[in-house]
Design a protein around this motif. Structure first.
Motif, PDB file in Angstrom:
ATOM      1  N   LEU A 140      13.581  -4.738  63.558  1.00 18.67           N
ATOM      2  CA  LEU A 140      13.392  -4.010  62.303  1.00 18.67           C
ATOM      3  C   LEU A 140      12.495  -4.747  61.314  1.00 18.67           C
ATOM      4  CD1 LEU A 140      17.017  -2.635  61.817  1.00 18.67           C
ATOM      5  CD2 LEU A 140      15.010  -1.451  62.729  1.00 18.67           C
ATOM      6  N   GLN A 141      11.905  -5.841  61.742  1.00 18.36           N
ATOM      7  CA  GLN A 141      11.009  -6.626  60.886  1.00 18.36           C
ATOM      8  C   GLN A 141       9.572  -6.138  61.068  1.00 18.36           C
ATOM      9  OE1 GLN A 141      11.728  -9.108  58.590  1.00 18.36           O
ATOM     10  NE2 GLN A 141      13.832  -8.404  58.906  1.00 18.36           N
ATOM     11  N   ILE A 142       9.138  -5.290  60.165  1.00 16.69           N
ATOM     12  CA  ILE A 142       7.820  -4.659  60.277  1.00 16.69           C
ATOM     13  C   ILE A 142       6.706  -5.694  60.371  1.00 16.69           C
ATOM     14  CG2 ILE A 142       6.152  -3.194  59.058  1.00 16.69           C
ATOM     15  CD1 ILE A 142       8.604  -1.562  58.055  1.00 16.69           C
ATOM     16  N   ASP A 143       6.774  -6.736  59.558  1.00 18.81           N
ATOM     17  CA  ASP A 143       5.721  -7.756  59.587  1.00 18.81           C
ATOM     18  C   ASP A 143       5.653  -8.462  60.938  1.00 18.81           C
ATOM     19  OD1 ASP A 143       8.230  -8.894  58.962  1.00 18.81           O
ATOM     20  OD2 ASP A 143       7.321 -10.587  57.907  1.00 18.81           O
ATOM     21  N   LYS A 144       6.803  -8.705  61.557  1.00 23.42           N
ATOM     22  CA  LYS A 144       6.827  -9.341  62.882  1.00 23.42           C
ATOM     23  C   LYS A 144       6.240  -8.416  63.948  1.00 23.42           C
ATOM     24  CE  LYS A 144      10.756 -12.490  62.355  1.00 23.42           C
ATOM     25  NZ  LYS A 144      12.046 -12.888  62.954  1.00 23.42           N
ATOM     26  N   LEU A 145       6.528  -7.123  63.854  1.00 22.30           N
ATOM     27  CA  LEU A 145       5.996  -6.163  64.831  1.00 22.30           C
ATOM     28  C   LEU A 145       4.477  -6.064  64.722  1.00 22.30           C
ATOM     29  CD1 LEU A 145       8.756  -3.458  64.412  1.00 22.30           C
ATOM     30  CD2 LEU A 145       8.417  -4.944  66.402  1.00 22.30           C
ATOM     31  N   ILE A 146       3.976  -6.024  63.522  1.00 23.02           N
ATOM     32  CA  ILE A 146       2.520  -5.953  63.324  1.00 23.02           C
ATOM     33  C   ILE A 146       1.859  -7.244  63.801  1.00 23.02           C
ATOM     34  CG2 ILE A 146       0.712  -5.857  61.559  1.00 23.02           C
ATOM     35  CD1 ILE A 146       2.528  -3.765  60.126  1.00 23.02           C
ATOM     36  N   ALA A 147       2.466  -8.381  63.496  1.00 21.75           N
ATOM     37  CA  ALA A 147       1.927  -9.661  63.973  1.00 21.75           C
ATOM     38  C   ALA A 147       1.925  -9.706  65.503  1.00 21.75           C
ATOM     39  CB  ALA A 147       2.736 -10.826  63.398  1.00 21.75           C
ATOM     40  N   ALA A 148       2.979  -9.178  66.116  1.00 22.78           N
ATOM     41  CA  ALA A 148       3.059  -9.146  67.589  1.00 22.78           C
ATOM     42  C   ALA A 148       1.957  -8.270  68.166  1.00 22.78           C
ATOM     43  CB  ALA A 148       4.432  -8.644  68.032  1.00 22.78           C
ATOM     44  N   ALA A 149       1.676  -7.149  67.519  1.00 24.85           N
ATOM     45  CA  ALA A 149       0.606  -6.266  67.991  1.00 24.85           C
ATOM     46  C   ALA A 149      -0.732  -6.993  67.931  1.00 24.85           C
ATOM     47  CB  ALA A 149       0.560  -4.981  67.166  1.00 24.85           C
ATOM     48  N   HIS A 150      -1.001  -7.642  66.812  1.00 26.88           N
ATOM     49  CA  HIS A 150      -2.270  -8.373  66.678  1.00 26.88           C
ATOM     50  C   HIS A 150      -2.358  -9.512  67.699  1.00 26.88           C
ATOM     51  CE1 HIS A 150      -3.918  -6.213  63.316  1.00 26.88           C
ATOM     52  NE2 HIS A 150      -2.884  -6.476  62.528  1.00 26.88           N
ATOM     53  N   ALA A 151      -1.272 -10.258  67.850  1.00 29.96           N
ATOM     54  CA  ALA A 151      -1.269 -11.399  68.777  1.00 29.96           C
ATOM     55  C   ALA A 151      -1.461 -10.972  70.227  1.00 29.96           C
ATOM     56  CB  ALA A 151       0.039 -12.187  68.636  1.00 29.96           C
ATOM     57  N   SER A 152      -0.954  -9.812  70.588  1.00 27.47           N
ATOM     58  CA  SER A 152      -1.023  -9.344  71.976  1.00 27.47           C
ATOM     59  C   SER A 152      -2.294  -8.546  72.278  1.00 27.47           C
ATOM     60  CB  SER A 152       0.188  -8.468  72.288  1.00 27.47           C
ATOM     61  OG  SER A 152       0.147  -7.275  71.506  1.00 27.47           O
ATOM     62  N   GLY A 153      -3.050  -8.210  71.250  1.00 26.26           N
ATOM     63  CA  GLY A 153      -4.246  -7.405  71.451  1.00 26.26           C
ATOM     64  C   GLY A 153      -3.989  -5.910  71.464  1.00 26.26           C
ATOM     65  N   ALA A 154      -2.774  -5.497  71.098  1.00 23.73           N
ATOM     66  CA  ALA A 154      -2.454  -4.066  71.067  1.00 23.73           C
ATOM     67  C   ALA A 154      -3.209  -3.403  69.917  1.00 23.73           C
ATOM     68  CB  ALA A 154      -0.951  -3.858  70.901  1.00 23.73           C
ATOM     69  N   GLN A 155      -3.740  -2.231  70.195  1.00 25.27           N
ATOM     70  CA  GLN A 155      -4.419  -1.455  69.152  1.00 25.27           C
ATOM     71  C   GLN A 155      -3.480  -0.431  68.530  1.00 25.27           C
ATOM     72  OE1 GLN A 155      -5.598  -1.118  72.454  1.00 25.27           O
ATOM     73  NE2 GLN A 155      -7.403  -2.416  72.456  1.00 25.27           N
ATOM     74  N   ALA A 156      -2.340  -0.185  69.181  1.00 28.68           N
ATOM     75  CA  ALA A 156      -1.425   0.856  68.730  1.00 28.68           C
ATOM     76  C   ALA A 156       0.017   0.401  68.889  1.00 28.68           C
ATOM     77  CB  ALA A 156      -1.658   2.136  69.537  1.00 28.68           C
ATOM     78  N   ILE A 157       0.876   1.028  68.067  1.00 34.42           N
ATOM     79  CA  ILE A 157       2.310   0.778  68.157  1.00 34.42           C
ATOM     80  C   ILE A 157       3.028   2.117  68.309  1.00 34.42           C
ATOM     81  CG2 ILE A 157       4.374  -0.072  66.974  1.00 34.42           C
ATOM     82  CD1 ILE A 157       2.651  -2.128  65.556  1.00 34.42           C
ATOM     83  N   HIS A 158       3.880   2.187  69.322  1.00 28.24           N
ATOM     84  CA  HIS A 158       4.742   3.350  69.520  1.00 28.24           C
ATOM     85  C   HIS A 158       6.128   2.945  69.033  1.00 28.24           C
ATOM     86  CE1 HIS A 158       7.124   6.487  71.306  1.00 28.24           C
ATOM     87  NE2 HIS A 158       6.034   7.092  71.751  1.00 28.24           N
ATOM     88  N   PRO A 159       6.746   3.726  68.131  1.00 27.53           N
ATOM     89  CA  PRO A 159       8.036   3.320  67.577  1.00 27.53           C
ATOM     90  C   PRO A 159       9.236   3.549  68.485  1.00 27.53           C
ATOM     91  CG  PRO A 159       7.436   5.446  66.701  1.00 27.53           C
ATOM     92  CD  PRO A 159       6.270   4.978  67.540  1.00 27.53           C
ATOM     93  N   GLY A 160       9.056   4.280  69.586  1.00 25.08           N
ATOM     94  CA  GLY A 160      10.209   4.610  70.409  1.00 25.08           C
ATOM     95  C   GLY A 160      11.052   5.647  69.700  1.00 25.08           C
ATOM     96  N   TYR A 161      12.361   5.543  69.843  1.00 29.76           N
ATOM     97  CA  TYR A 161      13.293   6.503  69.254  1.00 29.76           C
ATOM     98  C   TYR A 161      14.260   5.728  68.368  1.00 29.76           C
ATOM     99  CZ  TYR A 161      17.010   9.963  68.948  1.00 29.76           C
ATOM    100  OH  TYR A 161      17.936  10.844  68.486  1.00 29.76           O
ATOM    101  N   GLY A 162      14.651   6.328  67.241  1.00 32.51           N
ATOM    102  CA  GLY A 162      15.567   5.633  66.348  1.00 32.51           C
ATOM    103  C   GLY A 162      14.839   4.521  65.625  1.00 32.51           C
ATOM    104  N   PHE A 163      15.517   3.422  65.368  1.00 32.15           N
ATOM    105  CA  PHE A 163      14.943   2.273  64.670  1.00 32.15           C
ATOM    106  C   PHE A 163      13.918   2.698  63.631  1.00 32.15           C
ATOM    107  CE2 PHE A 163      16.079  -0.690  68.331  1.00 32.15           C
ATOM    108  CZ  PHE A 163      17.068  -1.332  67.608  1.00 32.15           C
TER     109      PHE A 163
END
Length: 135
Positions: free
Chosen positions: A63-86
């Motif tokens: 649930l840490q938005i900043d950590k998720l965005i940092a993970a996307a940048h670090a991994s080279g992901a261009q997109a984030i899918h939220p899944g369900y819930g959360f």
């Protein structure tokens, strides 16, 4: 914008596995995020790339938005899918992803906001010309 090649799934468990299976079928590289206790969970094992968010509770990791965005940048992901819930119903999450230069794979933040309010949802339905469902 460049071609989408990598998607981070900001969720865990079966829903994350389903999203990743679909992404892989579309030829995309998948990124799983995990808490310290989910390091060896199925969704982590099935991903092409995994990123440790730390923490043992969802509030400290998933649930840490900043950590998720940092993970996307670090991994080279261009997109984030939220899944369900959360975070899938969190308009602030969608806005933060877009502000970070990433793609939110879900409804626009304005739609999430509208669906969070029964009166706004009814007005949006009427504007879109969708008739009321009868049960």
């Amino acid at each position: 914008m460049s071609t989408l090649t990598t998607v981070l799934v900001a969720n865990r468990g079966e829903i994350a596995c389903r999203v990743m299976r679909t992404a892989k079928a579309m030829g995309l590289t998948t990124v799983a995020v995990h808490s310290a206790i989910d390091r060896d969970a199925r969704h982590s094992r099935e991903a092409d790339i995994r990123v440790d968010l730390g923490g043992s509770k969802a509030t400290d990791s998933y649930l840490q938005i900043d950590k998720l965005i940092a993970a996307a940048h670090a991994s080279g992901a261009q997109a984030i899918h939220p899944g369900y819930g959360f975070l899938s119903e969190n308009a602030g999450f969608a806005r933060a992803i877009e502000a970070a230069g990433l793609i939110f794979l879900g409804p626009p933040a304005s739609a999430i906001d509208a669906m969070g309010s029964k009166s706004a949802a009814k007005a949006l339905r009427a504007t879109a010309g969708v008739s009321r469902a009868h049960g």
